[in-house]
Design a protein around this motif. Structure first.
Motif, PDB file in Angstrom:
ATOM      1  N   ALA A 332       0.842  -1.209   0.000  1.00 58.81           N
ATOM      2  CA  ALA A 332       0.000   0.000   0.000  1.00 58.81           C
ATOM      3  C   ALA A 332       0.863   1.239   0.000  1.00 58.81           C
ATOM      4  O   ALA A 332       2.043   1.196   0.376  1.00 58.81           O
ATOM      5  N   THR A 333       0.263   2.333  -0.426  1.00 57.60           N
ATOM      6  CA  THR A 333       0.907   3.647  -0.362  1.00 57.60           C
ATOM      7  C   THR A 333       0.080   4.530   0.556  1.00 57.60           C
ATOM      8  O   THR A 333      -1.090   4.815   0.268  1.00 57.60           O
ATOM      9  N   LEU A 334       0.663   4.926   1.668  1.00 62.35           N
ATOM     10  CA  LEU A 334      -0.018   5.770   2.650  1.00 62.35           C
ATOM     11  C   LEU A 334       0.709   7.109   2.701  1.00 62.35           C
ATOM     12  O   LEU A 334       1.887   7.159   3.022  1.00 62.35           O
ATOM     13  N   SER A 335      -0.019   8.180   2.394  1.00 69.17           N
ATOM     14  CA  SER A 335       0.650   9.481   2.322  1.00 69.17           C
ATOM     15  C   SER A 335      -0.054  10.537   3.160  1.00 69.17           C
ATOM     16  O   SER A 335       0.282  10.741   4.336  1.00 69.17           O
ATOM     17  N   ASN A 336      -1.042  11.217   2.599  1.00 66.09           N
ATOM     18  CA  ASN A 336      -1.679  12.350   3.277  1.00 66.09           C
ATOM     19  C   ASN A 336      -2.954  11.982   4.020  1.00 66.09           C
ATOM     20  O   ASN A 336      -3.664  12.861   4.503  1.00 66.09           O
ATOM     21  N   GLU A 337      -3.276  10.698   4.107  1.00 65.17           N
ATOM     22  CA  GLU A 337      -4.490  10.307   4.811  1.00 65.17           C
ATOM     23  C   GLU A 337      -4.361  10.575   6.312  1.00 65.17           C
ATOM     24  O   GLU A 337      -3.248  10.621   6.856  1.00 65.17           O
ATOM     25  N   SER A 338      -5.481  10.736   6.961  1.00 61.22           N
ATOM     26  CA  SER A 338      -5.463  10.851   8.422  1.00 61.22           C
ATOM     27  C   SER A 338      -5.128   9.494   9.029  1.00 61.22           C
ATOM     28  O   SER A 338      -5.127   8.467   8.341  1.00 61.22           O
ATOM     29  N   MET A 339      -4.843   9.485  10.319  1.00 65.69           N
ATOM     30  CA  MET A 339      -4.508   8.226  10.977  1.00 65.69           C
ATOM     31  C   MET A 339      -5.658   7.231  10.876  1.00 65.69           C
ATOM     32  O   MET A 339      -5.452   6.033  10.622  1.00 65.69           O
ATOM     33  N   TYR A 340      -6.890   7.709  11.047  1.00 68.27           N
ATOM     34  CA  TYR A 340      -8.041   6.817  10.970  1.00 68.27           C
ATOM     35  C   TYR A 340      -8.240   6.292   9.552  1.00 68.27           C
ATOM     36  O   TYR A 340      -8.636   5.135   9.354  1.00 68.27           O
ATOM     37  N   GLU A 341      -7.984   7.122   8.566  1.00 63.99           N
ATOM     38  CA  GLU A 341      -8.094   6.667   7.178  1.00 63.99           C
ATOM     39  C   GLU A 341      -7.044   5.601   6.870  1.00 63.99           C
ATOM     40  O   GLU A 341      -7.329   4.632   6.153  1.00 63.99           O
ATOM     41  N   LYS A 342      -5.840   5.754   7.400  1.00 65.26           N
ATOM     42  CA  LYS A 342      -4.806   4.729   7.225  1.00 65.26           C
ATOM     43  C   LYS A 342      -5.246   3.415   7.843  1.00 65.26           C
ATOM     44  O   LYS A 342      -5.076   2.332   7.263  1.00 65.26           O
ATOM     45  N   LEU A 343      -5.820   3.491   9.056  1.00 64.35           N
ATOM     46  CA  LEU A 343      -6.307   2.275   9.712  1.00 64.35           C
ATOM     47  C   LEU A 343      -7.436   1.626   8.919  1.00 64.35           C
ATOM     48  O   LEU A 343      -7.503   0.390   8.823  1.00 64.35           O
ATOM     49  N   ASP A 344      -8.320   2.431   8.347  1.00 66.99           N
ATOM     50  CA  ASP A 344      -9.412   1.892   7.532  1.00 66.99           C
ATOM     51  C   ASP A 344      -8.866   1.116   6.340  1.00 66.99           C
ATOM     52  O   ASP A 344      -9.349   0.023   6.005  1.00 66.99           O
ATOM     53  N   ILE A 345      -7.852   1.680   5.690  1.00 65.15           N
ATOM     54  CA  ILE A 345      -7.258   1.015   4.520  1.00 65.15           C
ATOM     55  C   ILE A 345      -6.629  -0.317   4.922  1.00 65.15           C
ATOM     56  O   ILE A 345      -6.839  -1.353   4.269  1.00 65.15           O
ATOM     57  N   LEU A 346      -5.868  -0.306   5.994  1.00 66.49           N
ATOM     58  CA  LEU A 346      -5.204  -1.528   6.440  1.00 66.49           C
ATOM     59  C   LEU A 346      -6.201  -2.597   6.855  1.00 66.49           C
ATOM     60  O   LEU A 346      -6.044  -3.781   6.509  1.00 66.49           O
ATOM     61  N   CYS A 347      -7.214  -2.201   7.594  1.00 65.65           N
ATOM     62  CA  CYS A 347      -8.199  -3.171   8.073  1.00 65.65           C
ATOM     63  C   CYS A 347      -9.041  -3.750   6.930  1.00 65.65           C
ATOM     64  O   CYS A 347      -9.359  -4.946   6.926  1.00 65.65           O
ATOM     65  N   ARG A 348      -9.401  -2.923   5.971  1.00 64.34           N
ATOM     66  CA  ARG A 348     -10.172  -3.436   4.829  1.00 64.34           C
ATOM     67  C   ARG A 348      -9.357  -4.441   4.025  1.00 64.34           C
ATOM     68  O   ARG A 348      -9.908  -5.402   3.481  1.00 64.34           O
ATOM     69  N   THR A 349      -8.078  -4.227   3.954  1.00 65.79           N
ATOM     70  CA  THR A 349      -7.220  -5.108   3.158  1.00 65.79           C
ATOM     71  C   THR A 349      -7.233  -6.536   3.681  1.00 65.79           C
ATOM     72  O   THR A 349      -7.169  -7.506   2.897  1.00 65.79           O
ATOM     73  N   ILE A 350      -7.335  -6.708   5.001  1.00 63.54           N
ATOM     74  CA  ILE A 350      -7.287  -8.062   5.582  1.00 63.54           C
ATOM     75  C   ILE A 350      -8.592  -8.426   6.298  1.00 63.54           C
ATOM     76  O   ILE A 350      -8.618  -9.372   7.104  1.00 63.54           O
TER      77      ILE A 350
END
Length: 369
Positions: A332-350
């Motif tokens: 994944a590429t995590l850049s300008n997202e908020s901390m909660y948005e980063k967690l959402d991306i990671l959790c959806r992935t798995i």
């Protein structure tokens, strides 16, 4: 020992300790600030007494007694020229006209008195509302307190005697000594303010109603408006302790029930139920001295490694089963997202989920087999 449960308006007005507190004098600040928490049924009479004392403390230099007498006399003279039967005031049949006229004049005097009280009160409220923001010396015990009010629509930046900086939000005011004592640094806030406290040997305490925030040196925001149902303390950097004030702390009682909150955490005190709890701020920010400067590209990286990076970047504890998630490889590429948005991306992935408990993040899921 005063029986505050049976206190009347007159009792409050004759209570020297209460009068001193309203006028910014005395040393029982904590007791009267927390009074309504112990005796909520006294709120109406408490506020009435407070308003009366504040109004009586205003210098009467705008309206002279002569002007008041002239206005009352003019009102009565005009009222005496009015026919009560024409004005709509009921007149008992059989009574002489001169008698009903006297009754009407008495009624006019009563109206005049109420009118003057109303005018005087409105003048005082308008004077208080339109008074320019600035410093007002308030006596309190051996030292003077100073009050800074922000009646503007913009944040007001100020510097305290110890070098600490405060940004006072609109419709807020801060009371503080012109010079801090050697033992502690104490200020009193109504409204909202952001503090950047200079680190020194003595503690820095912010009193906001029933809640006390204690720090040595850090950056944090306190919101404590009277109309709000909650008092919140949000930490930007460093660490603070937040606890509920006790009017009379027993000397042998050493334990103080409170919370320790760190960067990106918040303490919330719910006034209705007198409950203090810990959570995270709405928008956590990266720590300025984070060892992880950029969280951006991950290529087949185990999830626990990324979660540890988030911990370091935001200073927030992330609880998870490392063994369960070790086989979860993330690209994944995590850049300008908020901390909660980063967690959402990671959790959806798995197909995992997270929740906030006691100022921490708990990540749960089946893992990757």
């Amino acid at each position: 020992m005063n029986n505050y449960k049976s206190y009347t308006l007159e009792d409050f007005l004759h209570d020297e300790s209460f009068r001193n507190w309203v006028q910014g004098v005395g040393n029982q600040e904590v007791f009267w600030i927390t009074f309504l928490n112990k005796f909520p049924e006294k709120q109406e009479v408490f506020r009435q007494a407070e308003h009366i004392i504040r109004a009586a403390d205003v210098p009467a230099d705008r309206i002279s007694e002569r002007e008041i007498r002239n206005e009352v006399q003019l009102f009565i003279e005009r009222a005496g020229q009015i026919d009560p039967t024409v004005s709509g005031i009921p007149v008992a049949s059989g009574r002489p006209r001169i008698f009903t006229q006297k009754i009407f004049v008495r009624w006019a005097i009563s109206v005049a008195a109420m009118l003057l009280v109303s005018v005087g009160l409105n003048w005082y409220l308008n004077k208080t509302k339109t008074e320019a923001s600035g410093l007002t010396a308030l006596r309190t015990g051996p030292a003077d307190l100073v009050q800074t009010s922000n009646d503007t629509g913009k944040p007001l930046k100020m510097t305290l005697a110890d070098g600490s900086e405060v940004v006072l939000s609109p419709k807020s005011y801060l009371r503080y000594p012109s010079q801090f004592a050697d033992s502690s640094r104490i200020v009193y806030l109504v409204g909202e303010a952001s503090f950047s406290v200079k680190r020194q040997g003595q503690s820095f305490l912010v009193y906001t109603g029933e809640v006390i925030t204690k720090v040595l040196g850090t950056r944090f925001v306190v919101r404590a408006f009277d109309q709000d149902k909650k008092i919140t303390v949000q930490v930007q950097t460093g660490k603070v302790s937040v606890y509920v004030a006790k009017p009379k702390l027993v000397h042998s009682e050493k334990e103080v029930k409170g919370l320790i909150i760190t960067a990106n955490q918040a303490a919330i005190f719910e006034k209705d139920i007198s409950q203090l709890s810990k959570t995270l701020v709405k928008n956590p920010e990266k720590l300025t001295k984070s060892s992880v400067e950029n969280i951006s590209r991950y290529d087949e990286v185990p999830l626990p490694v990324i979660l540890h990076d988030l911990e370091k970047a935001y200073g927030i504890t992330v609880q998870f089963d490392a063994r369960n998630f070790m086989d979860c490889r993330i690209t994944a590429t995590l850049s300008n997202e908020s901390m909660y948005e980063k967690l959402d991306i990671l959790c959806r992935t798995i197909s995992a989920s997270y929740e906030i408990v006691d100022g921490q993040i708990i990540v749960s899921g089946k893992g990757c087999q």
